[in-house]
Design an enzyme around this catalytic site. Structure first.
Site, PDB file in Angstrom:
ATOM      1  CB  ILE A 126      -0.870   0.052   1.282  1.00  0.00           C
ATOM      2  CG1 ILE A 126      -1.577  -1.277   1.523  1.00  0.00           C
ATOM      3  CG2 ILE A 126      -1.829   1.237   1.258  1.00  0.00           C
ATOM      4  CD1 ILE A 126      -2.856  -1.476   0.837  1.00  0.00           C
ATOM      5  N   GLY A 127       0.721   2.093  -0.992  1.00  0.00           N
ATOM      6  CA  GLY A 127       1.524   3.317  -1.080  1.00  0.00           C
ATOM      7  C   GLY A 127       0.674   4.556  -0.895  1.00  0.00           C
ATOM      8  CE1 TYR A 128      -3.951   4.011  -0.632  1.00  0.00           C
ATOM      9  CE2 TYR A 128      -4.455   3.442   1.638  1.00  0.00           C
ATOM     10  CZ  TYR A 128      -4.719   3.319   0.297  1.00  0.00           C
ATOM     11  OH  TYR A 128      -5.737   2.520  -0.119  1.00  0.00           O
ATOM     12  CB  SER A 129       2.261   7.050   4.682  1.00  0.00           C
ATOM     13  OG  SER A 129       1.158   6.473   5.317  1.00  0.00           O
ATOM     14  CB  SER A 161       4.300  -2.446   5.358  1.00  0.00           C
ATOM     15  OG  SER A 161       4.400  -1.424   6.322  1.00  0.00           O
ATOM     16  CD  GLU A 244      -4.425  -1.177   5.853  1.00  0.00           C
ATOM     17  OE1 GLU A 244      -4.546  -0.633   4.738  1.00  0.00           O
ATOM     18  OE2 GLU A 244      -3.486  -0.933   6.631  1.00  0.00           O
ATOM     19  CG  ASN A 376      -6.370   3.090  17.413  1.00  0.00           C
ATOM     20  OD1 ASN A 376      -6.445   2.734  16.226  1.00  0.00           O
ATOM     21  ND2 ASN A 376      -6.212   2.228  18.398  1.00  0.00           N
ATOM     22  CD  GLU A 377      -4.075   9.264  18.547  1.00  0.00           C
ATOM     23  OE1 GLU A 377      -4.025   8.495  17.557  1.00  0.00           O
ATOM     24  OE2 GLU A 377      -3.182   9.317  19.404  1.00  0.00           O
TER      25      GLU A 377
HETATM   26  C1  LIG Z   1       5.375   0.032  10.907  1.00  0.00           C
HETATM   27  C2  LIG Z   1       4.520   0.906  10.048  1.00  0.00           C
HETATM   28  C3  LIG Z   1       3.914   0.366   8.928  1.00  0.00           C
HETATM   29  C4  LIG Z   1       3.149   1.177   8.080  1.00  0.00           C
HETATM   30  N1  LIG Z   1       2.674   0.656   6.902  1.00  0.00           N
HETATM   31  C5  LIG Z   1       2.131   1.493   5.983  1.00  0.00           C
HETATM   32  C6  LIG Z   1       1.845   1.040   4.661  1.00  0.00           C
HETATM   33  O1  LIG Z   1       2.044  -0.129   4.326  1.00  0.00           O
HETATM   34  N2  LIG Z   1       1.377   1.933   3.760  1.00  0.00           N
HETATM   35  C7  LIG Z   1       1.139   3.241   4.076  1.00  0.00           C
HETATM   36  O2  LIG Z   1       0.704   4.001   3.208  1.00  0.00           O
HETATM   37  N3  LIG Z   1       1.377   3.702   5.338  1.00  0.00           N
HETATM   38  C8  LIG Z   1       1.881   2.858   6.277  1.00  0.00           C
HETATM   39  N4  LIG Z   1       2.183   3.324   7.540  1.00  0.00           N
HETATM   40  C9  LIG Z   1       1.914   4.705   7.863  1.00  0.00           C
HETATM   41  C10 LIG Z   1       0.757   4.895   8.835  1.00  0.00           C
HETATM   42  O3  LIG Z   1      -0.466   4.686   8.190  1.00  0.00           O
HETATM   43  C11 LIG Z   1       0.923   6.310   9.384  1.00  0.00           C
HETATM   44  O4  LIG Z   1       1.967   6.247  10.335  1.00  0.00           O
HETATM   45  C12 LIG Z   1      -0.328   6.852  10.000  1.00  0.00           C
HETATM   46  O5  LIG Z   1      -1.294   7.085   9.034  1.00  0.00           O
HETATM   47  C13 LIG Z   1      -0.046   8.168  10.758  1.00  0.00           C
HETATM   48  O6  LIG Z   1       0.625   9.083   9.965  1.00  0.00           O
HETATM   49  P1  LIG Z   1       1.965   9.781  10.496  1.00  0.00           P
HETATM   50  O7  LIG Z   1       2.909   8.708  10.935  1.00  0.00           O
HETATM   51  O8  LIG Z   1       2.432  10.723   9.454  1.00  0.00           O
HETATM   52  O9  LIG Z   1       1.547  10.553  11.800  1.00  0.00           O
HETATM   53  P2  LIG Z   1       0.865  11.984  11.888  1.00  0.00           P
HETATM   54  O10 LIG Z   1      -0.221  12.101  10.890  1.00  0.00           O
HETATM   55  O11 LIG Z   1       1.934  13.021  11.857  1.00  0.00           O
HETATM   56  O12 LIG Z   1       0.218  11.916  13.319  1.00  0.00           O
HETATM   57  C14 LIG Z   1       0.992  12.046  14.515  1.00  0.00           C
HETATM   58  C15 LIG Z   1       0.031  12.052  15.688  1.00  0.00           C
HETATM   59  O13 LIG Z   1      -0.848  13.188  15.603  1.00  0.00           O
HETATM   60  C16 LIG Z   1      -2.204  12.770  15.623  1.00  0.00           C
HETATM   61  N5  LIG Z   1      -2.993  13.598  14.718  1.00  0.00           N
HETATM   62  C17 LIG Z   1      -2.645  14.002  13.476  1.00  0.00           C
HETATM   63  N6  LIG Z   1      -3.629  14.737  12.942  1.00  0.00           N
HETATM   64  C18 LIG Z   1      -4.630  14.790  13.856  1.00  0.00           C
HETATM   65  C19 LIG Z   1      -5.921  15.390  13.884  1.00  0.00           C
HETATM   66  N7  LIG Z   1      -6.388  16.104  12.856  1.00  0.00           N
HETATM   67  N8  LIG Z   1      -6.681  15.226  14.993  1.00  0.00           N
HETATM   68  C20 LIG Z   1      -6.219  14.505  16.055  1.00  0.00           C
HETATM   69  N9  LIG Z   1      -4.998  13.919  16.082  1.00  0.00           N
HETATM   70  C21 LIG Z   1      -4.221  14.053  15.000  1.00  0.00           C
HETATM   71  C22 LIG Z   1      -2.204  11.334  15.134  1.00  0.00           C
HETATM   72  O14 LIG Z   1      -3.337  10.620  15.591  1.00  0.00           O
HETATM   73  C23 LIG Z   1      -0.899  10.819  15.718  1.00  0.00           C
HETATM   74  O15 LIG Z   1      -1.077  10.417  17.054  1.00  0.00           O
HETATM   75  C24 LIG Z   1       2.926   2.529   8.411  1.00  0.00           C
HETATM   76  C25 LIG Z   1       3.516   3.073   9.566  1.00  0.00           C
HETATM   77  C26 LIG Z   1       4.342   2.288  10.349  1.00  0.00           C
HETATM   78  C27 LIG Z   1       5.050   2.932  11.498  1.00  0.00           C
END
Ligand SMILES: Cc1cc2nc3c(=O)[nH]c(=O)nc-3n(C[C@H](O)[C@H](O)[C@H](O)COP(=O)(O)OP(=O)(O)OC[C@H]3O[C@@H](n4cnc5c(N)ncnc54)[C@H](O)[C@@H]3O)c2cc1C
Length: 395
Positions: A126-129, A161, A244, A376-377
């Site tokens: 999955i290529g989103y982040s 991942s 998912e 989860n937030e």
């Molecule tokens: C081991 C691992 C595997 C992963 N696998 C994949 C994958 O296969 N494909 C993929 O695309 N992504 C993947 N991810 C990415 C994952 O989906 C993101 O980490 C997640 O969506 C959060 O984004 P971020 O890390 O940029 O955190 P941020 O968006 O920067 O968030 C940081 C914190 O701020 C909080 N926050 C942010 N915005 C708000 C808001 N508006 N209101 C309240 N709280 C907020 C969040 O809840 C979090 O606690 C993976 C991440 C990890 C660590």
């Protein structure tokens, strides 16, 4: 109200349990353990192809797509059993992206990719982040620019991942930088990892699970690499994520670990006589886990049933994910207490006990799904807005 499986579904589960007892040879188990529950090794691939050949991967898929024509409930039973057996099943491919391709893919994707998924011969990451787009996914910057009869893709994804052994990345790209709202300018593409413009570098996490940074350097794909409509990617992203979220909290491995720890407590003799399981606090810990697993089963089966009705609700998928992911952390803490100090010792330490060290590893990895698939937030935001009809949080 009586909630139960049909006799045929019970028989299917029994058949699957025997099937996986035979499939999971000691060598395959050892390879899967070494891969930290991720799979990707040669025996793992062989076993996946065997499952495909034996018609299991698509047990709940329609016959016209190459499945066995049973329902999402049978599909869920299959995934529960394969994961209970300790096989790292590539559910992101089969249970979340695959169904999206089956529903929204074009003729070529349905003809070429979907059958390979069901045959266990095609894996998708999955290529989103991105480095600057996680929760605020709509701000993603990877671009796909129209060029003749195809598209040219450039950008970087983060946390992709499993990409290091996948055949495709299900990639979200910006196709309209001028869209009135950012999420309305995104399209989905199936990008082959065999393209010379694709590369990845590993990111090793606390739980020893590997994820990746992936790079897209002038990758040229044909028009039919796009999935669904131009600039219609957001809808596909959200429905993929709903699937998912449900798959992430499959309780198969937890239920199996619970059984192992119960046996441990039944067998362990205490210095003053009696068995560990006779201790009230041990019974309390085990009861909490058992009750939680039973509750999670009901939550998940309800979602599987909702899918048979074509009615998987976003808030319900988020609720399952929040409850399941936070419960798993609690489970490994409670079971770790029962096992004692041995559950703090890594499997890499000489003399580590396999059951106890598995808890140690699972405890380290369990937090991943509290943010994987959306934090989860944010799931709580979704539940309050889409499930409880409360006002949306301001962004
Ligand atoms: C081991 C691992 C595997 C992963 N696998 C994949 C994958 O296969 N494909 C993929 O695309 N992504 C993947 N991810 C990415 C994952 O989906 C993101 O980490 C997640 O969506 C959060 O984004 P971020 O890390 O940029 O955190 P941020 O968006 O920067 O968030 C940081 C914190 O701020 C909080 N926050 C942010 N915005 C708000 C808001 N508006 N209101 C309240 N709280 C907020 C969040 O809840 C979090 O606690 C993976 C991440 C990890 C660590």
């Amino acid at each position: 109200m009586k909630v139960e499986f049909t006799a045929a579904q019970d028989a299917l589960r029994k058949e699957l349990r025997t099937y996986f007892e035979n499939l999971m040879t000691p060598d395959l188990k050892a390879e899967c353990d070494e891969a930290m529950g991720e799979g990707g090794g040669p025996l793992w691939r062989e076993a996946l192809k065997k499952m495909g050949k034996d018609g299991w991967i698509g047990v709940g898929w329609p016959k016209e797509l190459g499945g066995r024509g049973m329902s999402p409930i049978e599909q869920f039973i299959f995934v529960e059993e394969v994961m209970r057996a300790g096989y790292p099943f590539p559910f992101l491919t089969t249970e979340s992206v695959g169904p999206q391709l089956a529903e929204h893919g074009n003729e070529r994707q349905k003809r070429e990719i979907v059958p390979k998924i069901l045959a266990g011969e095609c894996l998708i990451a999955i290529g989103y982040s991105e480095p600057g787009a996680g929760t605020d996914l709509a701000s993603l910057k990877t671009t796909a620019v129209k060029d003749g009869d195809g598209w040219v893709i450039n950008g970087q994804k983060m946390w992709t991942s499993l990409a290091h052994f996948c055949d495709y990345v299900w990639l979200a790209c910006r196709t309209d930088p001028e869209a009135a709202k950012p999420h309305k300018g995104i399209s989905m593409f199936m990008v082959p990892t065999s393209d010379p413009g694709w590369s990845c570098s590993p990111v090793h996490t606390l739980g020893e699970v590997r994820t990746n940074a992936t790079f897209y350097d002038n990758i040229r794909v044909a028009d039919d690499a796009m999935v669904g409509e131009l600039n219609g990617g957001w809808k596909l992203v959200t429905s993929q994520l709903n699937r998912e979220r449900l798959s992430l909290v499959n309780f198969g491995p937890t239920a199996e670990m619970f059984n192992n720890v119960v046996r441990w407590a039944q067998n362990l003799e205490l210095p003053d006589g009696g068995k560990l399981i006779d201790e009230a606090w041990v019974q309390m810990n085990l009861a909490k886990v058992r009750a939680g697993v039973e509750a999670l089963k009901l939550v998940c089966y309800k979602q599987a049933w909702a899918m048979t009705e074509g009615n998987l609700e976003m808030a319900d998928a988020s609720a399952a994910k929040v409850y399941g992911s936070e419960f798993f952390i609690e489970v490994y803490r409670l079971l770790g207490e029962v096992i004692g100090e041995a559950s703090l010792i890594s499997r890499r330490t000489e003399g580590a006990n396999p059951i106890a060290s598995r808890i140690e590893r699972l405890y380290r990895t369990a937090s991943i799904i509290t943010f994987g698939g959306g934090t989860n937030e944010i799931q709580r935001d979704i539940i309050s807005a889409a499930g409880l009809w409360m006002p949306r949080a301001s962004r």
